[in-house]
Design a protein around this motif. Sequence first.
Motif, PDB file in Angstrom:
ATOM      1  N   THR A  15       0.787  -1.197  -0.054  1.00  0.00           N
ATOM      2  CA  THR A  15      -0.027   0.091  -0.076  1.00  0.00           C
ATOM      3  C   THR A  15       0.799   1.358   0.104  1.00  0.00           C
ATOM      4  OG1 THR A  15      -1.658  -1.149   1.073  1.00  0.00           O
ATOM      5  CG2 THR A  15      -1.725   1.298   1.215  1.00  0.00           C
ATOM      6  N   LEU A  16       1.899   1.309   0.727  1.00  0.00           N
ATOM      7  CA  LEU A  16       2.750   2.385   0.703  1.00  0.00           C
ATOM      8  C   LEU A  16       3.497   2.720  -0.385  1.00  0.00           C
ATOM      9  CD1 LEU A  16       4.011   4.459   2.470  1.00  0.00           C
ATOM     10  CD2 LEU A  16       5.730   3.080   3.273  1.00  0.00           C
ATOM     11  N   ALA A  17       3.910   1.496  -1.011  1.00  0.00           N
ATOM     12  CA  ALA A  17       4.804   1.415  -2.148  1.00  0.00           C
ATOM     13  C   ALA A  17       3.760   2.069  -3.278  1.00  0.00           C
ATOM     14  CB  ALA A  17       5.065   0.187  -2.777  1.00  0.00           C
ATOM     15  N   CYS A  18       2.477   1.699  -3.491  1.00  0.00           N
ATOM     16  CA  CYS A  18       1.598   2.327  -4.557  1.00  0.00           C
ATOM     17  C   CYS A  18       1.410   3.723  -4.381  1.00  0.00           C
ATOM     18  CB  CYS A  18       0.472   1.401  -4.391  1.00  0.00           C
ATOM     19  SG  CYS A  18       0.481  -0.305  -4.927  1.00  0.00           S
ATOM     20  N   ASP A  19       1.373   4.085  -3.193  1.00  0.00           N
ATOM     21  CA  ASP A  19       0.996   5.445  -2.849  1.00  0.00           C
ATOM     22  C   ASP A  19       1.962   6.197  -3.238  1.00  0.00           C
ATOM     23  OD1 ASP A  19      -0.614   7.770  -2.076  1.00  0.00           O
ATOM     24  OD2 ASP A  19      -0.119   7.476   0.335  1.00  0.00           O
ATOM     25  N   LEU A  20       3.382   5.786  -2.711  1.00  0.00           N
ATOM     26  CA  LEU A  20       4.599   6.756  -2.936  1.00  0.00           C
ATOM     27  C   LEU A  20       4.614   6.666  -4.588  1.00  0.00           C
ATOM     28  CD1 LEU A  20       6.923   5.529  -0.264  1.00  0.00           C
ATOM     29  CD2 LEU A  20       5.946   7.939  -0.465  1.00  0.00           C
ATOM     30  N   ALA A  21       4.622   5.606  -5.048  1.00  0.00           N
ATOM     31  CA  ALA A  21       5.034   5.597  -6.632  1.00  0.00           C
ATOM     32  C   ALA A  21       4.059   6.409  -7.635  1.00  0.00           C
ATOM     33  CB  ALA A  21       4.745   4.071  -7.069  1.00  0.00           C
ATOM     34  N   ARG A  22       2.760   6.595  -7.331  1.00  0.00           N
ATOM     35  CA  ARG A  22       1.896   7.349  -7.763  1.00  0.00           C
ATOM     36  C   ARG A  22       2.124   8.795  -7.785  1.00  0.00           C
ATOM     37  NH1 ARG A  22      -4.071   7.462  -5.005  1.00  0.00           N
ATOM     38  NH2 ARG A  22      -3.404   8.132  -2.988  1.00  0.00           N
ATOM     39  N   ARG A  23       3.021   9.188  -6.749  1.00  0.00           N
ATOM     40  CA  ARG A  23       3.445  10.429  -6.492  1.00  0.00           C
ATOM     41  C   ARG A  23       4.771  10.792  -7.205  1.00  0.00           C
ATOM     42  NH1 ARG A  23       0.297  12.295  -2.194  1.00  0.00           N
ATOM     43  NH2 ARG A  23      -0.722  10.674  -1.246  1.00  0.00           N
ATOM     44  N   GLY A  24       5.251  10.147  -7.809  1.00  0.00           N
ATOM     45  CA  GLY A  24       6.495  10.095  -8.420  1.00  0.00           C
ATOM     46  C   GLY A  24       7.848   9.987  -7.628  1.00  0.00           C
ATOM     47  N   PHE A 419     -11.769  13.206  -4.646  1.00  0.00           N
ATOM     48  CA  PHE A 419     -10.403  13.064  -3.421  1.00  0.00           C
ATOM     49  C   PHE A 419      -9.217  12.211  -4.025  1.00  0.00           C
ATOM     50  CE2 PHE A 419     -13.640  13.435   0.282  1.00  0.00           C
ATOM     51  CZ  PHE A 419     -13.867  14.903  -0.052  1.00  0.00           C
ATOM     52  N   ALA A 420      -9.685  11.259  -4.819  1.00  0.00           N
ATOM     53  CA  ALA A 420      -8.733  10.187  -5.374  1.00  0.00           C
ATOM     54  C   ALA A 420      -7.335  10.608  -6.042  1.00  0.00           C
ATOM     55  CB  ALA A 420      -9.515   9.117  -6.132  1.00  0.00           C
ATOM     56  N   GLY A 421      -6.308  10.366  -5.588  1.00  0.00           N
ATOM     57  CA  GLY A 421      -5.104  10.879  -6.111  1.00  0.00           C
ATOM     58  C   GLY A 421      -4.262  11.560  -4.975  1.00  0.00           C
ATOM     59  N   PRO A 422      -3.254  12.057  -5.449  1.00  0.00           N
ATOM     60  CA  PRO A 422      -2.241  12.530  -4.603  1.00  0.00           C
ATOM     61  C   PRO A 422      -2.113  13.965  -4.109  1.00  0.00           C
ATOM     62  CG  PRO A 422      -1.237  12.325  -6.773  1.00  0.00           C
ATOM     63  CD  PRO A 422      -2.395  11.841  -6.765  1.00  0.00           C
ATOM     64  N   HIS A 423      -3.453  14.604  -4.434  1.00  0.00           N
ATOM     65  CA  HIS A 423      -3.505  15.783  -4.179  1.00  0.00           C
ATOM     66  C   HIS A 423      -4.231  16.222  -2.722  1.00  0.00           C
ATOM     67  CE1 HIS A 423      -7.164  14.507  -6.488  1.00  0.00           C
ATOM     68  NE2 HIS A 423      -7.777  15.333  -5.684  1.00  0.00           N
ATOM     69  N   ILE A 424      -4.246  17.596  -2.450  1.00  0.00           N
ATOM     70  CA  ILE A 424      -4.938  18.069  -1.265  1.00  0.00           C
ATOM     71  C   ILE A 424      -6.635  18.505  -2.169  1.00  0.00           C
ATOM     72  CG2 ILE A 424      -5.165  19.866   0.334  1.00  0.00           C
ATOM     73  CD1 ILE A 424      -1.949  19.963   0.471  1.00  0.00           C
ATOM     74  N   THR A 488     -18.824  28.056   3.524  1.00  0.00           N
ATOM     75  CA  THR A 488     -17.829  27.349   4.245  1.00  0.00           C
ATOM     76  C   THR A 488     -16.606  26.869   3.459  1.00  0.00           C
ATOM     77  OG1 THR A 488     -19.368  26.642   5.812  1.00  0.00           O
ATOM     78  CG2 THR A 488     -17.533  25.150   5.790  1.00  0.00           C
ATOM     79  N   VAL A 489     -15.436  26.551   3.852  1.00  0.00           N
ATOM     80  CA  VAL A 489     -14.254  25.704   3.076  1.00  0.00           C
ATOM     81  C   VAL A 489     -13.875  24.749   3.934  1.00  0.00           C
ATOM     82  CG1 VAL A 489     -12.020  26.096   2.589  1.00  0.00           C
ATOM     83  CG2 VAL A 489     -13.591  28.233   2.267  1.00  0.00           C
ATOM     84  N   VAL A 490     -13.720  23.537   3.099  1.00  0.00           N
ATOM     85  CA  VAL A 490     -13.377  22.532   3.752  1.00  0.00           C
ATOM     86  C   VAL A 490     -12.032  21.822   3.171  1.00  0.00           C
ATOM     87  CG1 VAL A 490     -14.165  20.087   4.155  1.00  0.00           C
ATOM     88  CG2 VAL A 490     -15.858  21.644   4.097  1.00  0.00           C
ATOM     89  N   VAL A 491     -10.940  21.768   3.825  1.00  0.00           N
ATOM     90  CA  VAL A 491      -9.818  21.195   3.318  1.00  0.00           C
ATOM     91  C   VAL A 491      -9.790  19.869   3.393  1.00  0.00           C
ATOM     92  CG1 VAL A 491      -7.217  21.497   3.068  1.00  0.00           C
ATOM     93  CG2 VAL A 491      -8.737  23.478   3.459  1.00  0.00           C
ATOM     94  N   VAL A 492      -9.345  18.999   2.617  1.00  0.00           N
ATOM     95  CA  VAL A 492      -9.407  17.512   2.861  1.00  0.00           C
ATOM     96  C   VAL A 492      -7.783  17.108   2.321  1.00  0.00           C
ATOM     97  CG1 VAL A 492     -10.127  15.155   2.018  1.00  0.00           C
ATOM     98  CG2 VAL A 492     -11.695  17.119   2.225  1.00  0.00           C
ATOM     99  N   ARG A 493      -7.234  16.151   3.320  1.00  0.00           N
ATOM    100  CA  ARG A 493      -5.913  15.888   3.231  1.00  0.00           C
ATOM    101  C   ARG A 493      -5.800  14.773   1.956  1.00  0.00           C
ATOM    102  NH1 ARG A 493      -4.224  14.690   9.516  1.00  0.00           N
ATOM    103  NH2 ARG A 493      -3.976  12.732   8.319  1.00  0.00           N
ATOM    104  N   PRO A 494      -4.708  14.524   1.783  1.00  0.00           N
ATOM    105  CA  PRO A 494      -4.326  13.528   0.633  1.00  0.00           C
ATOM    106  C   PRO A 494      -4.945  12.116   1.182  1.00  0.00           C
ATOM    107  CG  PRO A 494      -2.614  14.929   0.556  1.00  0.00           C
ATOM    108  CD  PRO A 494      -3.384  15.293   1.733  1.00  0.00           C
ATOM    109  N   ASP A 495      -5.040  11.766   2.534  1.00  0.00           N
ATOM    110  CA  ASP A 495      -5.459  10.794   2.885  1.00  0.00           C
ATOM    111  C   ASP A 495      -6.872  10.599   3.355  1.00  0.00           C
ATOM    112  OD1 ASP A 495      -5.152  12.201   5.064  1.00  0.00           O
ATOM    113  OD2 ASP A 495      -4.101  10.803   6.589  1.00  0.00           O
ATOM    114  N   ASN A 496      -7.652  11.417   2.636  1.00  0.00           N
ATOM    115  CA  ASN A 496      -9.065  11.566   2.918  1.00  0.00           C
ATOM    116  C   ASN A 496      -9.462  12.018   4.470  1.00  0.00           C
ATOM    117  OD1 ASN A 496      -8.839  11.446   0.227  1.00  0.00           O
ATOM    118  ND2 ASN A 496      -9.725   9.438   0.126  1.00  0.00           N
ATOM    119  N   HIS A 497      -8.591  12.601   5.079  1.00  0.00           N
ATOM    120  CA  HIS A 497      -9.090  13.118   6.482  1.00  0.00           C
ATOM    121  C   HIS A 497      -9.314  14.715   6.226  1.00  0.00           C
ATOM    122  CE1 HIS A 497      -8.908   9.772   9.352  1.00  0.00           C
ATOM    123  NE2 HIS A 497      -8.111   9.230   8.089  1.00  0.00           N
TER     124      HIS A 497
END
Length: 538
Positions: A15-24, A419-424, A488-497
């Motif tokens: 899981t960690l490897a996939c998440d890092l790899a998609r971030r380049g 939300f899906a992807g490496p972005h905020i 209202t403004v909602v900021v969602v982290r890349p891990d969807n929190h």
Amino acid sequence: MTDVLIVGAGPTGLTLACDLARRGIGVRVVDKSPEHPRSSRSKGPNPRSLEVLEDLGVVEAVLAAGSPPLPMRKYRDGVRIADTDPYAGCAPTPDAPYDRGRLIAQWRLEEILRDRLAGYGVAVETGTEVVGLTEGDGAVRVSFAGGSTAGARYVVGCDGAHSRVRKLLGVPFDGETDEEQVMVCGDVEITPGVLDRGLWHQWFDADGGVMLCPIPGTRAGWWYQSGPERDAGGRPLPPSLEGFRRLFARHARLPAGHLTRATLLSTYRVNVRMVDRYRVGRVLLAGDAAHVHAIAGGLGMNTGIQDAFNLGWKLGQVLRGRAGAELLDTYEEERLPVAAWTLDLTSERLRATLEAIRVPGGGLDTAITPSTTGLDRGYRWSRLARPGGGGAVRSGDRAPDAPCTEASTGAPTRLFRVFAGPHITVLGFGAGAEQALGEAAAAHGDTVRTLRVYGAGDPASGTAVAGTGALLDREGHAHAAYGITGDTVVVVRPDNHVGLIADAADHAAVRRCLDVLDKAGKPDPMRGADMVDGTRKG
């Protein structure tokens, strides 16, 4: 030199490897096993882990390869007592699309994740054992059995309960092992047609029990669990095919010969242990390398997957120069309390389950509670949870899903797809949020996705904010999920929190939140192999 060396290729490491790899991020995954395991082990991802796997783009493959959790057929002294479906009253909701986990063999889940990782050009290196770690000069020098070495900016130990990485760090693994609570486990084959494969069979009597759960994707394969045979002194005997057959005949009251094959046999003892820290310099721990607990509730693999999802984006931001190394401190700050909570919950669920099976009709369904879904775990205590919210959702909580419509195309979508992807992600509710959206888009570029969310009473033909998308929430699901009553403004982290829920007029709060999660501006173009955390070596 690679950016991140991951030690251990189980679900956590993959899981960690996939998440890092998609971030380049440059990632290398090593595992000491000479070949990929084929054991069933974990019963599969819970609802929160399915959300993680959706974000990584593999959930459809997981759903196709597995099955829904099965009803449980319970027997007493060989006689059928009851059938129970722990999820009979559950259904997906707009804010939670997965109301139950998925039953899938761990080897198959790992195979799906390895395939995803291969799509990024990364292959797991089997038969590669780490024997030494030395940190210095802004990197970690890793020694392998056989004498070779490699360098990495960060190392993450995802190498299980007997973690070599943890031992090399000298991090204590405090807790206890219950020598009385012992089980023997393995993958077995049962003569086809003897047992209904649409059920999880559980036989209990005063002398112990046997549990058989069918393995999806196989014709005759079952996951077997039982109390062990014991010698004259009461000591558990090692698992074996003949021992499994004797236990099967004793508790199921079925002919021993129906159990035709047994592989990947193991003995399981209840271990309740955890580390006191997740990070030592540039080396971090995740999954079973950091915490182990009772199997009740099926949270072991799931807690590791969620460790990895919390860590991945933080390592990515640091390595890309978008955040300082102090962001990594929040990994331990957020996940260590979750590990402690998990140890307590699973120990309590094991106690309740052991009591339940003493009574006819009791079974493993006792281990399942709303908390074992993983959907209620958040980080309200974290320094990344900016003040705000207070209604249905607060900063630090899991970000809910909601069905919406793309304003530009009229196509149905969901917040999870956004939300899906490496972005905020920055969501703006109400016209008053447009200034904050514009500022965020201009300052952070493609590391932040901004969207104006139009409610039922808002006229919208797209969006008036440059660089910002638009969603229609005509049925009000997004507004209800986030407790929106005004601009209202909602900021969602890349891990969807949720990072922030703020009044749209509080532009400073939005800027502060985004500056912590993602430094405004582009990464230093000189950053490279001779740069570590923004400081040139030498």
